[in-house]
Design an enzyme around this catalytic site. Sequence first.
Site, short mmCIF file in Angstrom:
data_model
loop_
_atom_site.label_atom_id
_atom_site.label_comp_id
_atom_site.label_asym_id
_atom_site.label_seq_id
_atom_site.Cartn_x
_atom_site.Cartn_y
_atom_site.Cartn_z
N ASP A 277 -6.76 -6.94 -4.06
CA ASP A 277 -5.84 -5.85 -3.74
C ASP A 277 -4.40 -6.33 -3.76
O ASP A 277 -3.82 -6.61 -2.71
CB ASP A 277 -6.21 -5.28 -2.37
CG ASP A 277 -5.48 -4.00 -2.02
OD1 ASP A 277 -4.95 -3.35 -2.93
OD2 ASP A 277 -5.46 -3.64 -0.82
N GLU B 152 3.35 -0.18 -2.35
CA GLU B 152 2.18 0.70 -2.21
C GLU B 152 1.56 0.61 -0.83
O GLU B 152 1.04 1.60 -0.30
CB GLU B 152 1.15 0.34 -3.29
CG GLU B 152 -0.04 1.32 -3.37
CD GLU B 152 -1.19 0.99 -2.44
OE1 GLU B 152 -2.04 1.88 -2.20
OE2 GLU B 152 -1.24 -0.15 -1.90
N GLU B 153 1.59 -0.57 -0.23
CA GLU B 153 0.91 -0.76 1.05
C GLU B 153 1.63 -0.10 2.23
O GLU B 153 1.07 -0.03 3.32
CB GLU B 153 0.74 -2.25 1.34
CG GLU B 153 -0.14 -3.01 0.34
CD GLU B 153 -1.61 -2.62 0.43
OE1 GLU B 153 -1.96 -1.73 1.24
OE2 GLU B 153 -2.40 -3.20 -0.32
#
Length: 345
Positions: A104, A134-135
């Site tokens: 990830d 994104e996180e």
Amino acid sequence: MAIDPIALTQQLVNIESTTYHEGIAGVFLHEYLAAQRYEVERTAVEQPDRASTPGAGSGERFNVYAAMPGIKPDVVFSTHMDTVPPFFGCREDDEFLYGRGTCDAKGIIAAQVAAADRLREAGVKVGLLFVVGEERDSAGAAMANLSPKGSRFLINGEPTDNRLALASKGALRVELRAKGRMAHSAYPELGESAIDKLVEALHDVLAMQLPVEPEIGPTTLNIGLIEGGRAPNVIADKAEAHILVRLVGPSEEVRQSILATVGDRADVTFSLDLPFVRMRRVGQLPTMIAKFTTDIPKLTAWGEPFLLGPGSIHVAHTPNEKIAKKELLECVDLYVQLAEDLVRS
């Protein structure tokens, strides 16, 4: 010479790139892709205010886009460069690569780069888009959506165990902030506890009936952060909680339920709203439902979305993050197959 996705994954995992600190990984990818004859673009993404955002950085951060010179891609592979903390580097055994970002999503970056190399040699017009943030808030994807490249299809990468996702849940981030009045804890009648208000509101929020989508499953809610107060002997004048709701439909019903349930016990802020997404089946690829959220809702200008990647979401964000080397190599083939099926359709 063919790109080795295992070696590339190891190089990427050994670069620290937690959210807001993606600059070094971006520089590496820019140089790596330029050496592969791609024309590479950087798009700056602003750092958040450090005073209000824990963990925010001060260095540069940017998205990386690559394609062969002069082409408009039919299909673009995309995933994210940032990882959750803490950083830990790569190690391996015969079967697995271990380390932050192996599944990830740095292994996915490597698989997409290897697949794009094969596709361009086969004459497919392909691009690569690697984004930041994104996180946390999909800031990189939102910035990328302002300058799409005319692609017909977007293949986004997240850990799906090499299965094509038919849907991904949305995300609603909720912040509750309660206010009170300080007093000596021996005389609680002289104060007003913000913590008591918050705890009572959260108890009722947990008891809410949430929407269920028969083919997808239930909406889920997690209270991920609680803080407040001054000391054990002081009536708390402030308290807050941060909640993440995984959506299986539009957010409006959940928003209204939370507002009605909390009432005047706390101020409610909705700081992130990423919608639930459905996607279509392609060929005979195995399928799944993603209970997590991706950058896809922020990349609407990049073509019809698909979601596929190696690795298990069950080990992402854990101290045991890993990816099977065999699965990583298999995903290169799946990416090539999916892209070729799409451009022929």
